[in-house]
Design a protein around this motif. Structure first.
Motif, PDB file in Angstrom:
ATOM      1  N   PHE A  91       0.820  -1.213   0.000  1.00 11.80           N
ATOM      2  CA  PHE A  91       0.000   0.000   0.000  1.00 11.80           C
ATOM      3  C   PHE A  91       0.857   1.269   0.000  1.00 11.80           C
ATOM      4  O   PHE A  91       0.430   2.319  -0.448  1.00 11.80           O
ATOM      5  CB  PHE A  91      -0.937   0.010   1.217  1.00 11.80           C
ATOM      6  CG  PHE A  91      -2.258  -0.641   0.924  1.00 11.80           C
ATOM      7  CD1 PHE A  91      -3.170  -0.040   0.057  1.00 11.80           C
ATOM      8  CD2 PHE A  91      -2.591  -1.866   1.492  1.00 11.80           C
ATOM      9  CE1 PHE A  91      -4.380  -0.642  -0.226  1.00 11.80           C
ATOM     10  CE2 PHE A  91      -3.808  -2.471   1.205  1.00 11.80           C
ATOM     11  CZ  PHE A  91      -4.708  -1.868   0.345  1.00 11.80           C
ATOM     12  N   SER A  92       2.099   1.134   0.525  1.00 14.59           N
ATOM     13  CA  SER A  92       2.962   2.317   0.563  1.00 14.59           C
ATOM     14  C   SER A  92       3.837   2.422  -0.682  1.00 14.59           C
ATOM     15  O   SER A  92       4.657   3.327  -0.798  1.00 14.59           O
ATOM     16  CB  SER A  92       3.854   2.259   1.810  1.00 14.59           C
ATOM     17  OG  SER A  92       4.767   1.174   1.668  1.00 14.59           O
ATOM     18  N   MET A  93       3.684   1.480  -1.581  1.00 12.36           N
ATOM     19  CA  MET A  93       4.509   1.497  -2.798  1.00 12.36           C
ATOM     20  C   MET A  93       3.656   1.883  -4.001  1.00 12.36           C
ATOM     21  O   MET A  93       2.444   1.693  -4.008  1.00 12.36           O
ATOM     22  CB  MET A  93       5.126   0.111  -3.046  1.00 12.36           C
ATOM     23  CG  MET A  93       6.104  -0.332  -1.977  1.00 12.36           C
ATOM     24  SD  MET A  93       6.492  -2.093  -2.137  1.00 12.36           S
ATOM     25  CE  MET A  93       7.677  -2.090  -3.478  1.00 12.36           C
ATOM     26  N   GLU A 113     -11.626  -9.756   8.246  1.00 11.84           N
ATOM     27  CA  GLU A 113     -10.545  -8.908   8.762  1.00 11.84           C
ATOM     28  C   GLU A 113     -10.294  -7.707   7.854  1.00 11.84           C
ATOM     29  O   GLU A 113      -9.250  -7.049   7.968  1.00 11.84           O
ATOM     30  CB  GLU A 113      -9.250  -9.719   8.908  1.00 11.84           C
ATOM     31  CG  GLU A 113      -9.368 -10.919   9.827  1.00 11.84           C
ATOM     32  CD  GLU A 113      -9.415 -10.519  11.298  1.00 11.84           C
ATOM     33  OE1 GLU A 113      -8.764  -9.532  11.662  1.00 11.84           O
ATOM     34  OE2 GLU A 113     -10.113 -11.203  12.070  1.00 11.84           O
ATOM     35  N   ASN A 114     -11.213  -7.504   6.906  1.00 11.86           N
ATOM     36  CA  ASN A 114     -11.077  -6.373   5.994  1.00 11.86           C
ATOM     37  C   ASN A 114      -9.801  -6.470   5.133  1.00 11.86           C
ATOM     38  O   ASN A 114      -9.188  -5.473   4.793  1.00 11.86           O
ATOM     39  CB  ASN A 114     -11.083  -5.058   6.784  1.00 11.86           C
ATOM     40  CG  ASN A 114     -11.365  -3.869   5.883  1.00 11.86           C
ATOM     41  OD1 ASN A 114     -11.931  -4.045   4.798  1.00 11.86           O
ATOM     42  ND2 ASN A 114     -10.960  -2.689   6.298  1.00 11.86           N
ATOM     43  N   GLY A 138      -8.905  -0.276   5.007  1.00  8.52           N
ATOM     44  CA  GLY A 138      -9.320   1.122   5.140  1.00  8.52           C
ATOM     45  C   GLY A 138      -9.013   1.987   3.934  1.00  8.52           C
ATOM     46  O   GLY A 138      -9.242   3.188   3.946  1.00  8.52           O
ATOM     47  N   SER A 139      -8.495   1.380   2.876  1.00  9.53           N
ATOM     48  CA  SER A 139      -8.172   2.157   1.667  1.00  9.53           C
ATOM     49  C   SER A 139      -9.396   2.220   0.756  1.00  9.53           C
ATOM     50  O   SER A 139     -10.460   1.728   1.107  1.00  9.53           O
ATOM     51  CB  SER A 139      -7.018   1.502   0.920  1.00  9.53           C
ATOM     52  OG  SER A 139      -7.484   0.294   0.345  1.00  9.53           O
TER      53      SER A 139
END
Lengths: 561, 431
Positions: free
Chosen positions: B36-38, B145-146, B154-155
């Motif tokens: 997610f951070s890439m 667990e999403n 949460g994205s």
């Protein structure tokens, strides 16, 4: 093909095929490029108008040196490609493919109906297959297709899938499929049901696509021979003009080599007692249909009349679009009108016992077998291929025959006059009959329809009647478009008063019963009619005679149905 | 020093397969968090650098496949996992799906993230019915667990996975046939080009990767492509799951770093196969599945890596190593292989449909000793070459590979089989 006017640099690619440089439109396959240079690459599963399937593997070529071989039929020609079609390895592979096919193919070529006209045989010969290294067994395939008029011998099948593609992709009928896998892989009808249970309309597209004799109609010529030879059985024939085109091709007379007059002579020589002009029956049928159309128009029905060339299309509609059936015409088609006139049926127009109609049509012949609709044991519907067989067996040289006139249908008359002047036909009916007749003529002769262009099967035309009323006509080619139109009827949004469905995508000219050579003839030019001028005031063929006969026997004809 | 290196199979059998928390306990979902951070291109860059070769059998560079799909801009794109593990002697994808389904799901989710795809499909072999249930439960667990479904972690990214199953046709392991089958069509291969990246599932751009390939993605994302590469061979990074079966003492799935062990290690080392069962001696090993080549004793010291094996005409393939001992007649073994292909050919192209049938006939005659003349052997060689060169898809192209390699390894036994009549025949179990 792009022309000088629309020339764009990117629209072409240049490549080399066996050292010959060739420029082809972008998107062309290597096989097409090879054809353009005159290089012949053997193929079996490739067939004009069908999407490439690349399953026979006969057309494999080498592109840009070694590496993987490519199927020429399914590989796009690219800029600068160096294609080799013919080296030692490729020759060996092609021979191998044929040898593998022959491993379980019957070897009775001499007795085969496609002898000298078989693509497998041709390639086996040309590629130099002279022995059978992979066994000399024989498949004993029995298929449910054999119980119909579609197949005589599935053990001849080489599983190229052309029939399936014709059925599924061209006609969208889905009556045939490729079932099972590996050695059990076979051409079948879906879910193992019989052909009759399925959606088959016996259009014969599959059959004319077959490169061997796996799919083939029953030999109508054989069943006819006894009647022709017997003195005490009187026989009458009609033939449609596309039959002549087929004969000219198949017997190598060239365009215009056989006239109607010579055909009449030839048929008489075959043993027919009478040969009637088909136009008479067609005009009569058009009149009957026009009367129906006229009545329905006045009732302001949503679709006034649906007409079709084949009783199987009607049966198809009954099965899948039953809501459309009330709109179907109940008038007999010309062939029915003719065959229901045999003496045993109480013939009105003539009194011969047996009737034979020659058409480039498979469905009419299938009807003989299956008795869908009006089938009669004393009427035959034979294909052009049957007629070619008859002429070949008799060793006729039709070119040397003289001209004979058609026989004139006998018309029952109370007062003895042949033609009663005052017809019981209104001006509107006559106008509609003329239009219907012309529309059917276009349907029969096909038009510039291309199999490979989907949705190309619909012609629309409007007619202004002299009463000021406007009538719209739809002419549909092929079952794919037919399905669309039938669906529209069911949904209530067909924008036509009269719908004519031709089962074959290219009309009768390339119908399922046509001579194979005609269907494969790339030079055959199809008439592309100017539709807006089509439905003018051109008279019905034999209009005066037909109107007279119609007036005389109107009641009787109608009561036959 | 232990030769095993666990990346993909790490934690197999040690954790509850459908427990997200236990999976997190062994490092699970760290990769997705990192992803997610890439930027998508960075992730593809890592996969490229890792030199991850497709683990299904074809060994196509996964990074290249990803980069090609990334450059296509049509949407939607689909992520398809090829879990049609039908290759005889191969049971490694099964291990992942049975014991570590969440690792596969995580890998697929990362792929979904990279390509902005919302739909993934796992095409599971028809025979793996129980495994399908495990996968379904794992998907449910991840959703709770999403980690799957709408708005993952949460994205704004949503991704869902559907399980599809075939009816058990080997050819459906071929990616285009697999897509046909997924669509509900007959599972026969498509003409390529167009490639599946351009025209794939439902005619849309599609990524089709093997289970093991996708399950390798989390490791690559976490450690980076460079480190992943360094664990394996310079030409092909990381580890490979190897399936040992046949006459070895300890059959099973082992994970080994590519390029660090030899075939001999895999078969004889106590850590792996532990040598030949019973009295027999090693005779040959069939690598990569039924479509792979056969290696005799002479090739045992070959290093287990894509490039080393290729040099001697062998392949990693699916990772199968079927080991046979001296009691097995090579001809009888080849007949079994041939029977398999006769059963599994889809039947549409001539060289495969007819060729395999004829091949089996040849082998039957060879084993009866009734195929003597050189002319006939030449015909057989010609057939093998035509099948491998002209068949429509990989199935036909490789169905004579075993025979071709065995001919090289055991020419005498193949060409003069009568001399080997006393061999015990047909007495080995085929996996």
């Amino acid at each position: 093909m792009p022309t000088v006017e629309n020339f764009e640099k990117d629209a072409f690619v240049n490549l080399s095929i066996d050292g010959l440089s060739v420029t082809v439109p972008k998107g062309a396959t290597i096989l097409e490029a090879a054809k353009a240079t005159g290089v012949i690459i053997p193929t079996l599963c490739d067939y004009s108008g069908l999407k490439p399937r690349a399953v026979c593997r006969l057309c494999v070529v080498e592109v840009d040196g070694g590496g993987r071989l490519k199927a020429a039929c399914a590989t796009e020609a690219t800029q600068g490609a160096q294609v080799v079609t013919n080296n030692r390895e490729l020759m060996s592979i092609r021979r191998n493919v044929i040898e593998l096919l022959l491993a379980d193919h019957p070897k009775d070529c001499l007795l085969c109906t496609r002898n000298l006209d078989c693509e497998l045989q041709t390639w086996a010969f040309r590629l130099g297959v002279r022995s059978l290294p992979f066994g000399e067994g024989e498949a004993s395939l029995k298929s449910q297709l054999e119980d119909t008029n579609l197949s005589q011998n599935m053990s001849k099948c080489i599983k190229c899938g052309r029939c399936v593609a014709a059925c599924q992709d061209v006609q969208e009928t889905m009556a045939l499929c490729a079932a099972n896998r590996s050695i059990h892989y076979e051409i079948s009808s879906p879910y193992g049901k019989t052909i009759a249970e399925g959606p088959c309309v016996f259009c014969g597209e599959c059959l004319t696509a077959c490169p061997v004799s796996a799919l083939e109609e029953k030999d109508g010529a054989l069943s006819l021979m006894p009647s022709l030879d017997k003195e005490d059985i009187k026989t009458a024939a009609i033939f449609s003009p596309q039959v002549i085109v087929g004969l000219e091709d198949a017997l190598d007379y060239g365009a215009g080599g056989i006239s109607s007059g010579k055909m009449v002579s030839a048929l008489k020589n075959l043993g027919f007692d009478r040969v009637y002009p088909r136009d008479f029956f067609r005009s009569m049928a058009a009149l009957l249909e026009a009367k129906e159309l006229c009545e329905n128009l006045s009732k302001e029905k949503k679709v006034a009349c649906v007409s079709t060339c084949s009783p199987y299309v009607r049966a198809y509609a009954a099965k899948y679009y039953p809501e459309a059936i009330p709109f179907f015409s109940s008038s007999p088609n010309p062939m029915e009108l003719f065959s229901m006139n045999g003496r045993k049926k109480g013939g009105i127009f003539f009194e011969e016992a047996e009737t034979v109609s020659f058409m480039p049509c498979l469905a009419q012949g299938a009807e003989r077998e299956e008795a869908v609709g009006i089938g009669s044991q004393h009427s035959y519907h034979l294909t052009v291929r049957d007629l070619v067989k008859l002429f070949k067996q008799k060793n006729f040289n039709i070119g040397s025959f003289g001209y004979s006139p058609f026989d004139c249908p006998r018309i029952f008359s109370k007062n003895g006059s042949m033609v009663k002047e005052e017809a019981m036909v209104s001006e509107e009916q006559l106008e509609l009959a003329r239009a219907i007749c012309e529309l059917k003529k276009v349907g029969e002769s096909g038009r510039g329809y291309s199999r490979s262009v989907p949705g190309n099967g619909l012609l629309e035309v409007n007619l202004e009647l002299s009463s000021g009323k406007s009538v719209s006509f739809h002419l549909v080619f092929g079952m794919g478009q037919a399905k669309t139109s039938l669906e529209e009827i069911v949904k209530g949004n067909l924008k036509a008063d009269y719908l004519l469905i031709m089962a074959c995508p290219q009309g009768c000219l390339e119908g399922g019963g046509q001579a194979l050579k005609t269907i494969h003839n790339p030079h055959l030019t199809r008439e592309v009619p100017n539709i807006s001028n089509m439905i003018t005031k051109s008279k019905l063929p034999l209009e005066k005679e037909v109107l007279g006969a119609y007036g005389e026997v109107y009641g009787q004809v109608m009561s036959l149905k | 020093m232990a030769k095993t290196l666990k990346l993909v199979s790490l934690g197999a059998g040690e954790i509850d397969p459908i427990s997200v928390s236990e999976y997190r306990g062994i490092g699970g979902y760290r990769a997705l968090e990192k992803a997610f951070s890439m930027r998508p291109k960075e992730i593809i860059g890592e996969v490229l650098e890792a030199k991850l070769l497709g683990r299904g059998g074809a060994a196509y560079p996964a990074g290249k496949k990803w980069a090609q799909l990334y450059d296509i801009h049509e949407t939607p794109k689909y992520i398809v996992c090829n879990a049609d593990e039908g290759e005889p002697g191969t049971f490694k994808d099964r291990l992942i799906m049975e014991k570590l389904p969440l690792r596969l799901i995580e890998g697929m989710t990362i792929a979904g993230l990279v390509f902005g795809s919302e739909h993934g499909y796992i095409y599971v072999r028809g025979e793996y019915r129980k495994i399908q249930k495990v996968l379904l439960r794992a998907i449910e667990a991840a959703k709770k667990e999403n980690l799957l479904g709408k708005g993952i972690m949460g994205s704004s990214f949503s991704f869902d996975i559907e399980i599809v199953s075939g009816a058990g046709a080997y050819v459906c392991g071929e990616n285009s046939a697999l897509l046909n089958s997924t669509e509900g069509r007959v599972g026969r291969p498509r003409i390529k080009p167009p490639h599946l990246a351009e025209v794939g599932l439902f005619l849309m751009p599609t990524l089709v990767n093997n289970v093991e390939s996708l399950a390798s993605i989390p490791s690559i994302v976490v450690m980076g492509g460079k480190e992943y590469l360094s664990l394996g061979h310079p030409d092909s990074g990381g580890t490979k799951l190897v399936c040992l079966s046949g006459r070895v003492t300890s059959p099973g799935v082992y994970e080994v770093p590519l390029g660090k062990v030899s075939l001999r290690d895999l078969i004889f080392d106590e850590e792996f196969g532990g040598g030949i069962q019973g009295e027999g001696e090693f005779k040959f090993v069939h690598l990569g599945g039924q479509s792979g080549a056969i290696a005799s004793k002479a090739l045992l010291d070959t290093v287990y890596s894509y490039s080393d094996l290729r040099k001697v005409g062998l392949t990693v393939g699916s990772g199968a190593l079927v080991v046979m001992d001296s009691g097995v007649s090579i001809l009888e073994y080849l007949k079994k292989v041939s029977e398999f292909f006769v059963h599994e050919s889809c039947g549409k192209c001539v060289p495969c449909r007819q060729g395999n049938r004829v091949l089996l006939k040849f082998l039957a005659r060879l084993s009866r000793g009734s195929l003597a003349s050189e002319g006939e052997l030449l015909n057989l060689k010609r057939l093998i070459s035509a099948m491998s060169r002209a068949s429509f898809c990989g199935l036909g192209q490789t169905s004579a590979t075993a025979l071709k390699s065995a001919w090289k390894a055991f020419p005498a036994e193949l060409e003069r089989p009568a001399a080997f009549d006393k061999l015990q025949v047909g007495a080995f179990p085929l996996p």
